[in-house]
Each structure stands twice: as C-alpha cells, then as structure tokens.
Design a protein around this motif. Structure first.
Motif, PDB file in Angstrom:
ATOM      1  N   SER A  77      14.159  23.439  -0.689  1.00  0.00           N
ATOM      2  CA  SER A  77      15.154  24.333  -1.278  1.00  0.00           C
ATOM      3  C   SER A  77      16.357  23.507  -1.712  1.00  0.00           C
ATOM      4  CB  SER A  77      15.575  25.392  -0.257  1.00  0.00           C
ATOM      5  OG  SER A  77      16.690  26.120  -0.739  1.00  0.00           O
ATOM      6  N   THR A 101      19.976  24.963  -1.457  1.00  0.00           N
ATOM      7  CA  THR A 101      20.647  25.023  -0.155  1.00  0.00           C
ATOM      8  C   THR A 101      20.583  23.666   0.553  1.00  0.00           C
ATOM      9  OG1 THR A 101      18.628  25.710   0.975  1.00  0.00           O
ATOM     10  CG2 THR A 101      20.026  27.457   0.097  1.00  0.00           C
ATOM     11  N   SER A 123      18.171  22.068   1.820  1.00  0.00           N
ATOM     12  CA  SER A 123      17.439  22.179   3.088  1.00  0.00           C
ATOM     13  C   SER A 123      15.962  22.388   2.802  1.00  0.00           C
ATOM     14  CB  SER A 123      17.983  23.356   3.906  1.00  0.00           C
ATOM     15  OG  SER A 123      17.705  24.577   3.248  1.00  0.00           O
ATOM     16  N   LYS A 152      13.166  25.051   3.817  1.00  0.00           N
ATOM     17  CA  LYS A 152      13.162  26.399   4.355  1.00  0.00           C
ATOM     18  C   LYS A 152      11.763  26.821   4.772  1.00  0.00           C
ATOM     19  CE  LYS A 152      17.332  28.308   2.461  1.00  0.00           C
ATOM     20  NZ  LYS A 152      17.804  28.681   3.806  1.00  0.00           N
ATOM     21  N   THR A 194      10.246  35.520   3.723  1.00  0.00           N
ATOM     22  CA  THR A 194      11.138  34.397   4.003  1.00  0.00           C
ATOM     23  C   THR A 194      12.505  34.915   4.420  1.00  0.00           C
ATOM     24  OG1 THR A 194      11.783  32.189   3.234  1.00  0.00           O
ATOM     25  CG2 THR A 194      12.115  34.012   1.701  1.00  0.00           C
ATOM     26  N   TYR A 195      13.369  33.990   4.776  1.00  0.00           N
ATOM     27  CA  TYR A 195      14.693  34.336   5.284  1.00  0.00           C
ATOM     28  C   TYR A 195      15.597  34.692   4.130  1.00  0.00           C
ATOM     29  CZ  TYR A 195      19.033  33.796   7.978  1.00  0.00           C
ATOM     30  OH  TYR A 195      20.242  34.002   8.596  1.00  0.00           O
ATOM     31  N   THR A 200      20.476  33.851   2.846  1.00  0.00           N
ATOM     32  CA  THR A 200      20.552  32.474   2.406  1.00  0.00           C
ATOM     33  C   THR A 200      21.905  31.835   2.639  1.00  0.00           C
ATOM     34  OG1 THR A 200      18.978  33.061   0.712  1.00  0.00           O
ATOM     35  CG2 THR A 200      20.189  31.011   0.398  1.00  0.00           C
TER      36      THR A 200
END
Lengths: 393, 393
Positions: free
Chosen positions: A156, A159, A161, A163, A224-225, A228
């Motif tokens: 990602s 972000t 990161s 994920k 998914t989360y 964000t």
C-alpha cells in the motif's frame, strides 16, 4: 411479557432494576450453558434458553465488577461477590439473539472477560458472547465443502505500509484456472477490522452453506481494514484539523467520515483491487464487482460507489444508510442496490428509500432483520439475503 | 553487568529485588516506545533499548496490580499506583529478546493487559510483548512477494468435529497447476493452537523472506491444533483414567503426552494429510513430507514419525527432545533430523544426541539459539535454520 417495553421511560437505578426484574419477569430458567464463544475449558459466561446471560469473574479483592452488557443504557450488569469470593451476575432480562461485544469494569478499569474469546470492535479487542439465534442454521459450521479464508499481504504505497486483507474463496477454487469468479468487497463497521466479517459475521460459513444448497453461484469475498487514516471517532486521534495558524478562510476540518472513505478509496481502488485481480481468479470488470459494508462500511460503500461508477455494479448498505435516486448519475451501470438493517434500527428510512429507488427504475431490494439492532446477527442475515441477489446477470 | 547472574541464589522479596535492581543495575535509559504488539492507539506497554518493559494499567480503585513478566521466579513485576491513579511498573532487569506471553493479576484475578494484542498460549488467550531482537530482520514484514496463510476447515470423523488448519502457500502458488510442492507439518507447543506458528512465530514471513532471498525452494506449511484430546496438563481436564471400578490389573492411566500424540496421530495421518493432498498442490509422498514441532509439538513429532516411518522423511524437534539412533528402525527412510533449542535450555542433550545420530550415519543437524530460552524467538530462529535443510534431495 416484554421486559424492555415494561421498563421504558422509567429512571431505574441498577438496584431497583434488579429488583424489578425479579418481580415482573418470568422466572429465570436454570438451564444455563457455557457460551459457544468461550475460551477452551471456560464455564463462564453462560447463556440460558431464554437469552439471559450469566457472568462469573474471579477477582477476590476487587471492590466492584460490572459487565457492560445488559438492558439498554443502565450501565450493564453489576456483579455481586459470592461466598466463594467470585463475582457473579445475570442480565436483568433476555438479550437479543446473536453476537454481542462487551467488556468488564473492574475497580474502574476496562478489561476483558477471561472466559471468552476476543473480537475486534470499538478499536479494541473486546469480549464476545453469543445468544443462539432461532435461525442460526444458515451460518452453522456444517459437513459441507468449505472454502478458504486466506490472509493476503498487499503493498500500500499510499499509506507507506503493507496491509492485510482476508479473502474468501469458494470450495473448489483454483482447481480449474479457466474458472473465474465475481468479487464482493465487504467492509466492517467503525472500530472493527478485516477479521469482523469472517469471525463475528461467519461470512465464510454463510457462503459455504449457500453454495452447498445451490442457492448462489460461487463468488469471492475480499475483506480489508477500512479505517485507513487511523481515525478514532470519539477518541483522541481524529484526522488532522487545519493548523492553528491557518489563514482565515481556510476550509473547515473535513467531515471525519468523508475523510475515512476518501483515504480508504485510494487503498481499495488503486492498491487492493489491482492486487486481487493480479493474484486471484477474478472476473476483473465492473459487472462482476460488488461493494457492500455494514454501518461505517456502508457509508464507505456509498461514497466510493458514487465516486467511481465504473468500478462496482452491485451495492449493499447494511445498517449503513441509503442511496437517493438523484445520487446516481448513470442508472444503467447499477445492477443492484441492497439496503438492510435490523427492525430495532428505525427501518422506515430504508423502506422509503427502497421504494423511491424502485420508482426511479433501480433494482432495489430491502431487507429488515426481525428483532435485531445494530449488531452482527442483523448483518449475518443481511449477507445471507444479499448474496443470492449478486451477479445474477 | 548481568542482573540475572548477580541475583542467582538470593532469596529476595519483591521489595528487596526492586531495591537491589535500583542499586546494582545500570541506569535505565528513558527511550521507551510502545511495544509493536500493542493494540491500536495504545501507548503501553513500552519497551526500551535495553530490553526493559514498562507497564501501565488503569484500575483506579484496585488494591494490587502485578504483571507476570519479570526476572525468573519472583512473581513478576509489581505495579505501584501513581498520582493520576494509574498503576505502573518496570521490569527489574532487561528481558530476553523476542516474544513473551504474560498476564496481569488484578486484585487476585488473572486478566489481560488491555494495551496489547492477545496470543493463544497456556490454553488461554494471553497478553504478549515483543522485545525487538538484534536479528529481527529475518522475520520482518518486507516488500517482497508474500504467500498466503489460509484457513482450512477439514472433516475429522475421529473427533466427530470439523477442525481447522492454517496453510502457508508460497508466493505464486496455484498459478501453474503442474507445479507441486513439498509439505512441512509444523506443530505448536502445549497450550497453544494452530495460530501460534504464523502469529507468534511469523512462520509465513520467515518463509517469504527465505524464498525472496533464494535460500530455499518453496514449500507448503500446514499448521493445526495438536491437543486433540483436550488434554490440559496441570489443569482439570486430563485424559480419562480407568474407571474407579475398573477390575484389578487394568492398565495404568496412559502417559498424558503419549495420549496426546496418539489422538493427534489419527487426526493428522487419517484426516488432515489426505485432505491437504486432495485440496492443495502437494507432492504427496514420504520424501516430500516433513514433520516438526516445538516443545510438546516436538514430542508429538517424535512419537508420530517413529510410529509411521512411511509418512515423513524429514524430522524437526525444536525444544522438543531428541532421537536416539536405536529409535529408528529403517535409517534409509530418514533424510534429516533437525534438533534445536535455546542456549538457556540446557542444549547439551541436543548436542550429544546430534553427535550420536551423526556417528550412526544420520543426516543430523543441531542449532542452538544464542541467548534465548523456551520462547518463540528460539523457534523462529529454529525454523529459519531448518527450512533450508528440508527437501534437498
């Protein structure tokens, strides 16, 4: 006799509520069994056939122990110390069927019940209890072919990161590389994460059972989360507000929910969907892509599907708001709008919106979960009702 | 200066231990940061660059709060109430690098730290804290291709249930149906479950990194629950003993560990392996099948590999005992025996056994994890050392 209707409007202290329950409710049937969500070897909490929950906490020298569950708004269930020094208590009335988050207040601190498994909700891992529902068969673990729930780690860049997503693939997935599947992107609610739909929601078991019964054609679900930007509404970490020294006339701080949806849109559309389409056997086009979500996930679904009409064709808002016909610019691209909530969640708005959408020519379907509120049994049932309507064309 | 060696043999009360640590240890460096295993938004527990852990628990009216972590055998770390009514405390010395389970005693009850994620160990979901290891790079989440960790639900007639396994498949798995993979069956320790190796152990990240660096050929890892018969040693639910009215001469109650391994052998060999071979792209034969386990999982590995020499060719015991050459009837079927433990776990037995196995002509390899005890950094390192040795032929 309905305990809730009887007590409506009365300002009861916990003590008098307990007293009241003892006088006015039918006798509690002593057929309590350990909740199915208990940790191994744990006898408490327990649930009886009427839906009462009974708790037992070991904390011999505590001053007070209180469980956050109980009939609405009166501070949950106060436990009392027993002769053996344990703390016990029973909800003053039956609880709604289905799954409930809770926690335990011990001497002013918030902890989890060591008896139960933990579930991510309210931005923390909470205790959970299950009141068996009369219709629980549709999400039961049965001797049918089971799909996988797979953890995907995807890059990602937005972000900075890596994920995580959880991907449900139906039984037999991958045995024939020519067989490709539609995809539902399915979002959790505020304070939850990508584990919610498969753990609290049993989304995989709902799918396994629907597929085994021949009621749906198999599809993939990606979870998914969705928070964000790390928003924590009601808490300390809201999205950045304009700097204190911002010039006069600077725009006001963004609506927190809009900020959540817009940050998530980048992850979902630019990062996750391309990763899923590259790594799973998907039908990678708008007619075969759906988005749905519960509560905050419904608000994200509405924002993103309206922002990006070429990505999703089937929309689902589960206790997550409504669409108005004028929100949607190109009606021909929308194959389904599914709106649902629990009967205890003011369903009038959903019924009205569905009628308006139908009158405007949309394929709109509503579903009201009888006897449930803003909790996971509502959403299990919502998914069960929505899944057969997806990807019909 | 080593705190542990200084205090050896002294019978210290908690109060004097605290006092001692203040006098004799180097100053604590105030560079504490939240543990990487904290729940979202949680600032405590914290870890500093020396490996000290600092805890903070909110329970304003509690009488006593104690964390189970701390230097050996002295009851962990007693927290003291601060001016703001929170409870805080710091371990009296640095902790070993790596992962540690713990829990919090509040007024005599055992709870989890609301600040941390939970990890299944000791037959309960426990709090966890991570002291960053100097060699943590080998299990770090990096920008490399990632495999999946997939939840499998498989039928288990022997236990009249549907059981769960987690399956690591390497990056690119399934894109070519002709590419098949060897399989490592990898078992957790006592009181843990099928989540331990991927969550506490980072087995998937260890594999992703090894594969990305070209150090191993990809293989599948299957992890399932090994305490099939519900044994809870030291607790209330041991395996059934002969009935009180059993006739004289009845066999004595079985060794609990043997009973665990034998019940698990049925699930593993008759139920799980056939399911995996039917549903994954495996090389379904003895030369391409390994079994390894940590602690109790090592004892299960030893029992089952010796019982069934035609099933596995590569054996790994990680802090889980040793083989003797005379245990093994057909040397030609054994391709690798890997024995490992932490340097704080009396490694002499493993070194001696490895020498004996080598002298008897076995391909035996030992590995001692420097500076670690019977904890997960030992086993992360063990997997990292063992993986390149598997399926070489």
């Amino acid at each position: 006799m309905n305990v809730k209707s009887l007590v409506t409007g009365l300002a009861l202290t916990v003590a008098s509520a307990t007293c009241f329950a003892q006088q006015a409710t039918p006798a509690i049937i002593e057929d309590f069994k350990p909740s199915e969500l208990n940790q191994p070897y744990q006898d408490y909490p327990q649930v009886n056939s009427q839906g009462y929950a009974r708790f037992k906490i070991i904390a011999p020298t505590a001053d007070s122990v209180r469980v956050s569950l109980g009939l609405g708004g009166r501070g949950g269930t106060l436990l009392t110390q027993q002769a053996d020094s344990s703390w016990m208590g029973t909800t003053e009335g039956p609880m709604d069927e289905g799954f409930h988050y809770y926690n335990v207040r011990i001497d002013g601190g918030k902890f989890n019940d060591p008896g139960t498994l933990n579930f991510y909700g309210s931005t923390r891992w909470e205790s959970g209890i299950e009141i068996p529902a009369h219709d629980k068969d549709f999400y039961a673990l049965k001797e049918v072919p089971h799909g996988l729930v797979s953890q995907v780690l995807f890059p990602s860049p937005s972000t900075k990161s890596i994920k995580r997503a959880l991907v449900y693939t139906p039984p037999g997935y991958g045995k024939d590389l020519k067989q490709r599947y539609p995809v539902l992107y399915l979002q959790h609610g505020w304070g939850e994460d990508e584990t919610a739909w498969s753990t609290q929601g049993h989304a995989n078991l709902i799918m396994d059972n629907l597929i085994a019964s021949g009621k749906i054609k198999p599809f993939i679900i990606v979870m998914t989360y969705g928070m964000t930007n790390g928003i924590r509404m009601g808490g300390a970490r809201r999205p950045a507000t304009p700097a204190p020294n911002a010039p006069a006339g600077s725009p006001p701080p963004p609506n927190p929910m809009t900020a959540v949806a817009e940050a998530f849109q980048v992850v979902l559309l630019d990062e996750l969907i391309p990763y899923i389409d590259a790594n799973f056997l998907t039908l990678a086009n708008q007619p075969n892509r759906a988005m749905a979500g519960l509560s905050m996930g419904g608000m994200e679904t509405k924002t993103i599907t309206l922002n990006k009409p070429d990505v999703f064709s089937h929309f689902g808002l589960l206790s997550g708001g409504t669409y108005k016909p004028e929100d949607i610019t190109d009606k021909s691209k929308v194959k389904l709008i599914f709106l649902s909530c629990g009967s205890k969640e003011r369903p009038e708005g959903i019924l009205t919106a569905t009628t308006e959408l139908k009158n405007a020519g949309f394929n709109a379907v509503s579903y009201i979960s009888e006897g449930t509120a803003h909790e996971f049994l509502t959403w299990r049932r919502g998914l069960y009702e929505m899944a057969p309507l997806l990807f019909k064309k």
